[in-house]
Structures are given as structure tokens and as C-alpha cells.
Design a protein around this motif. Sequence first.
Motif, PDB file in Angstrom:
ATOM      1  N   GLN A  21     -83.181  36.299  11.768  1.00 22.37           N
ATOM      2  CA  GLN A  21     -84.511  36.852  11.545  1.00 22.37           C
ATOM      3  C   GLN A  21     -84.550  38.223  12.197  1.00 22.37           C
ATOM      4  O   GLN A  21     -84.261  38.345  13.383  1.00 22.37           O
ATOM      5  N   LEU A  22     -84.873  39.234  11.423  1.00 24.45           N
ATOM      6  CA  LEU A  22     -84.929  40.594  11.962  1.00 24.45           C
ATOM      7  C   LEU A  22     -86.374  41.017  12.140  1.00 24.45           C
ATOM      8  O   LEU A  22     -87.200  40.846  11.243  1.00 24.45           O
ATOM      9  N   PHE A  23     -86.667  41.564  13.318  1.00 26.05           N
ATOM     10  CA  PHE A  23     -88.009  42.079  13.567  1.00 26.05           C
ATOM     11  C   PHE A  23     -87.983  43.339  14.419  1.00 26.05           C
ATOM     12  O   PHE A  23     -88.911  44.115  14.404  1.00 26.05           O
ATOM     13  N   GLU A  24     -86.887  43.559  15.163  1.00 26.58           N
ATOM     14  CA  GLU A  24     -86.811  44.766  15.982  1.00 26.58           C
ATOM     15  C   GLU A  24     -86.516  45.963  15.085  1.00 26.58           C
ATOM     16  O   GLU A  24     -85.642  45.891  14.214  1.00 26.58           O
ATOM     17  N   PRO A  25     -87.240  47.072  15.289  1.00 25.94           N
ATOM     18  CA  PRO A  25     -87.025  48.259  14.440  1.00 25.94           C
ATOM     19  C   PRO A  25     -85.571  48.710  14.382  1.00 25.94           C
ATOM     20  O   PRO A  25     -85.096  49.120  13.323  1.00 25.94           O
ATOM     21  N   ARG A  26     -84.837  48.618  15.497  1.00 23.35           N
ATOM     22  CA  ARG A  26     -83.444  49.079  15.498  1.00 23.35           C
ATOM     23  C   ARG A  26     -82.593  48.302  14.503  1.00 23.35           C
ATOM     24  O   ARG A  26     -81.712  48.849  13.847  1.00 23.35           O
ATOM     25  N   TYR A  27     -82.864  46.998  14.364  1.00 24.34           N
ATOM     26  CA  TYR A  27     -82.067  46.186  13.445  1.00 24.34           C
ATOM     27  C   TYR A  27     -82.556  46.308  12.010  1.00 24.34           C
ATOM     28  O   TYR A  27     -81.760  46.223  11.072  1.00 24.34           O
ATOM     29  N   LEU A  28     -83.830  46.530  11.824  1.00 23.19           N
ATOM     30  CA  LEU A  28     -84.343  46.783  10.474  1.00 23.19           C
ATOM     31  C   LEU A  28     -83.777  48.099   9.941  1.00 23.19           C
ATOM     32  O   LEU A  28     -83.356  48.189   8.784  1.00 23.19           O
ATOM     33  N   PHE A  70     -81.098  38.131   1.516  1.00 20.48           N
ATOM     34  CA  PHE A  70     -82.242  38.503   2.347  1.00 20.48           C
ATOM     35  C   PHE A  70     -83.524  38.076   1.651  1.00 20.48           C
ATOM     36  O   PHE A  70     -83.580  37.961   0.430  1.00 20.48           O
ATOM     37  N   ARG A  71     -84.554  37.807   2.470  1.00 18.55           N
ATOM     38  CA  ARG A  71     -85.837  37.364   1.939  1.00 18.55           C
ATOM     39  C   ARG A  71     -86.901  37.510   3.018  1.00 18.55           C
ATOM     40  O   ARG A  71     -86.591  37.519   4.206  1.00 18.55           O
ATOM     41  N   LYS A  72     -88.157  37.604   2.572  1.00 21.79           N
ATOM     42  CA  LYS A  72     -89.267  37.623   3.519  1.00 21.79           C
ATOM     43  C   LYS A  72     -89.585  36.170   3.882  1.00 21.79           C
ATOM     44  O   LYS A  72     -89.751  35.315   3.007  1.00 21.79           O
ATOM     45  N   LEU A  73     -89.658  35.896   5.180  1.00 18.69           N
ATOM     46  CA  LEU A  73     -89.911  34.540   5.652  1.00 18.69           C
ATOM     47  C   LEU A  73     -91.404  34.263   5.726  1.00 18.69           C
ATOM     48  O   LEU A  73     -92.230  35.189   5.721  1.00 18.69           O
ATOM     49  N   GLU A  74     -91.761  32.986   5.821  1.00 17.55           N
ATOM     50  CA  GLU A  74     -93.169  32.585   5.903  1.00 17.55           C
ATOM     51  C   GLU A  74     -93.865  33.208   7.104  1.00 17.55           C
ATOM     52  O   GLU A  74     -95.062  33.455   7.074  1.00 17.55           O
ATOM     53  N   ASN A  75     -93.100  33.470   8.183  1.00 23.25           N
ATOM     54  CA  ASN A  75     -93.687  34.070   9.382  1.00 23.25           C
ATOM     55  C   ASN A  75     -93.825  35.596   9.261  1.00 23.25           C
ATOM     56  O   ASN A  75     -94.214  36.268  10.216  1.00 23.25           O
ATOM     57  N   GLY A  76     -93.481  36.146   8.089  1.00 21.41           N
ATOM     58  CA  GLY A  76     -93.622  37.577   7.863  1.00 21.41           C
ATOM     59  C   GLY A  76     -92.395  38.397   8.246  1.00 21.41           C
ATOM     60  O   GLY A  76     -92.330  39.586   7.957  1.00 21.41           O
ATOM     61  N   LEU A  78     -88.231  39.420   8.298  1.00 21.11           N
ATOM     62  CA  LEU A  78     -87.169  39.535   7.318  1.00 21.11           C
ATOM     63  C   LEU A  78     -86.075  38.542   7.698  1.00 21.11           C
ATOM     64  O   LEU A  78     -85.545  38.578   8.803  1.00 21.11           O
ATOM     65  N   GLY A  79     -85.741  37.662   6.775  1.00 21.49           N
ATOM     66  CA  GLY A  79     -84.642  36.725   6.990  1.00 21.49           C
ATOM     67  C   GLY A  79     -83.427  37.197   6.216  1.00 21.49           C
ATOM     68  O   GLY A  79     -83.531  37.585   5.053  1.00 21.49           O
ATOM     69  N   ILE A  80     -82.288  37.197   6.886  1.00 23.32           N
ATOM     70  CA  ILE A  80     -81.043  37.573   6.215  1.00 23.32           C
ATOM     71  C   ILE A  80     -80.003  36.496   6.465  1.00 23.32           C
ATOM     72  O   ILE A  80     -80.090  35.746   7.436  1.00 23.32           O
ATOM     73  N   THR A  81     -79.034  36.422   5.584  1.00 23.59           N
ATOM     74  CA  THR A  81     -77.850  35.593   5.799  1.00 23.59           C
ATOM     75  C   THR A  81     -76.656  36.528   5.746  1.00 23.59           C
ATOM     76  O   THR A  81     -76.532  37.339   4.817  1.00 23.59           O
ATOM     77  N   ILE A  82     -75.804  36.422   6.764  1.00 31.08           N
ATOM     78  CA  ILE A  82     -74.611  37.266   6.827  1.00 31.08           C
ATOM     79  C   ILE A  82     -73.371  36.374   6.777  1.00 31.08           C
ATOM     80  O   ILE A  82     -73.427  35.198   7.129  1.00 31.08           O
ATOM     81  N   GLU A  83     -72.271  36.978   6.330  1.00 36.70           N
ATOM     82  CA  GLU A  83     -71.004  36.252   6.242  1.00 36.70           C
ATOM     83  C   GLU A  83     -69.913  37.072   6.915  1.00 36.70           C
ATOM     84  O   GLU A  83     -69.786  38.280   6.658  1.00 36.70           O
ATOM     85  N   GLY A  84     -69.135  36.416   7.761  1.00 35.24           N
ATOM     86  CA  GLY A  84     -68.027  37.090   8.429  1.00 35.24           C
ATOM     87  C   GLY A  84     -66.901  37.396   7.459  1.00 35.24           C
ATOM     88  O   GLY A  84     -66.584  36.579   6.594  1.00 35.24           O
ATOM     89  N   THR A  85     -66.314  38.578   7.599  1.00 35.12           N
ATOM     90  CA  THR A  85     -65.188  38.930   6.732  1.00 35.12           C
ATOM     91  C   THR A  85     -63.878  39.054   7.503  1.00 35.12           C
ATOM     92  O   THR A  85     -62.830  38.671   6.997  1.00 35.12           O
ATOM     93  N   SER A  86     -63.914  39.591   8.727  1.00 30.86           N
ATOM     94  CA  SER A  86     -62.681  39.756   9.494  1.00 30.86           C
ATOM     95  C   SER A  86     -62.995  39.910  10.980  1.00 30.86           C
ATOM     96  O   SER A  86     -64.078  40.351  11.350  1.00 30.86           O
ATOM     97  N   LYS A  87     -62.002  39.563  11.794  1.00 32.91           N
ATOM     98  CA  LYS A  87     -62.139  39.782  13.231  1.00 32.91           C
ATOM     99  C   LYS A  87     -61.834  41.237  13.534  1.00 32.91           C
ATOM    100  O   LYS A  87     -60.966  41.848  12.899  1.00 32.91           O
ATOM    101  N   VAL A  88     -62.559  41.788  14.507  1.00 33.08           N
ATOM    102  CA  VAL A  88     -62.367  43.193  14.878  1.00 33.08           C
ATOM    103  C   VAL A  88     -62.325  43.332  16.397  1.00 33.08           C
ATOM    104  O   VAL A  88     -62.875  42.507  17.132  1.00 33.08           O
TER     105      VAL A  88
END
Length: 191
Positions: A21-28, A70-76, A78-88
Amino acid sequence: MKTPLFPLNSVLCPMGRIPLQLFEPRYLDMLSECMKTDRGFVVVLIKEGSEVGGGCDFYSIGTYVRLVDFRKLENGLLGITIEGTSKVLLTDFSQGADGLYSGRIEHLIEEAYATLPDEYLELATLLEQLERHPAIQALNMDVDYADCRQVGWRLVELLPLTKKEKQHLLELTDPLERLKQIEDFLSLMEQ
């Protein structure tokens, strides 16, 4: 070029998915920029500190991820789903004025595919049982239970291990050794 970093109190391995769930401006802002440039970001495990607000200390090995939903959640939020691709490996990082961490990354060599030996079939069965949970099913992961890497990575994410244990298992480069150590951790839990 620096890559955005997303410190979490969770480990995400390659081919794994996690909802956020994203809500902080830096992550948005980070997500907006990643979508514009078709780039991902790196999830790193927090050693000390908090996911929200101020600074934190994190490990130098993490997982490069891409956005899969990504989708807008009921709580207002932003909900995202991420998938790992490689170790870094983080080779250099800094924190911007907005609080967003970014760093130079080096993609680590992909672990070689290894077929799951019979001695670890019980771990694959355990994983299948864990994946029946509705929250895990909602992630729509396609797991190859014959692949040592995938069985190990998913168990690292789902088992109730300490953060330090999970990070240690993520950092291993031999999928068979990871399964052996997971088995050892499970034996200790049973005692």
C-alpha cells in the motif's frame, strides 16, 4: 544511473510477489517515475528503523522488482503488487531530500536451475499447503514445484523465520544449500 530503493520489513525473492500500500509522497512519485520510464526498483530488507517516515539501515543485497498490478484500495490508498526479477547488490546509495533512497546496483548472477531432489519433496508439499491461504492465492503466483530455486524462495518468504534468517537464505547462491538450511530451521522450530 541510480535505482530507487524500497526498504521493507519483508524479504522478497526472485519470482515472488508481494502486495504493498503506497501513501507516502516519495513512493507515489517513485512509482510514477518507474511507470513513465518502464523501470523497476529494489526491495531491500530493513536492519534497523521503520518502513514509514524517517531513515533506516538496510542490507546491501535486495531484489529488483517490477510492477505487475495496481489499484485504488477501499481505504483510498494505492495498492500495488510487485514481482521480484533478480537479486542485486547495492554498491552505493544515498537518501534524497524527499526521503527516497536510491542506489547503484549490480545484478547478481542468476542461480542455476536445479531439479528438486526426492529428499526435499516434503518441502514442496509444505509450500503447496502454505499457498492454499487466500492471501497467497490472491498473488496469482505460478510456482514450479520441481524447481529448487522456486521452492526455496517461496518458503523463505512464507515461513515464520527471523528477518536475519530470511536475509541469509536470500543471499545464498546454491538452491540446494538453501533447501538444506530451510530444513534445518524447520527442525529447530519443531524442538
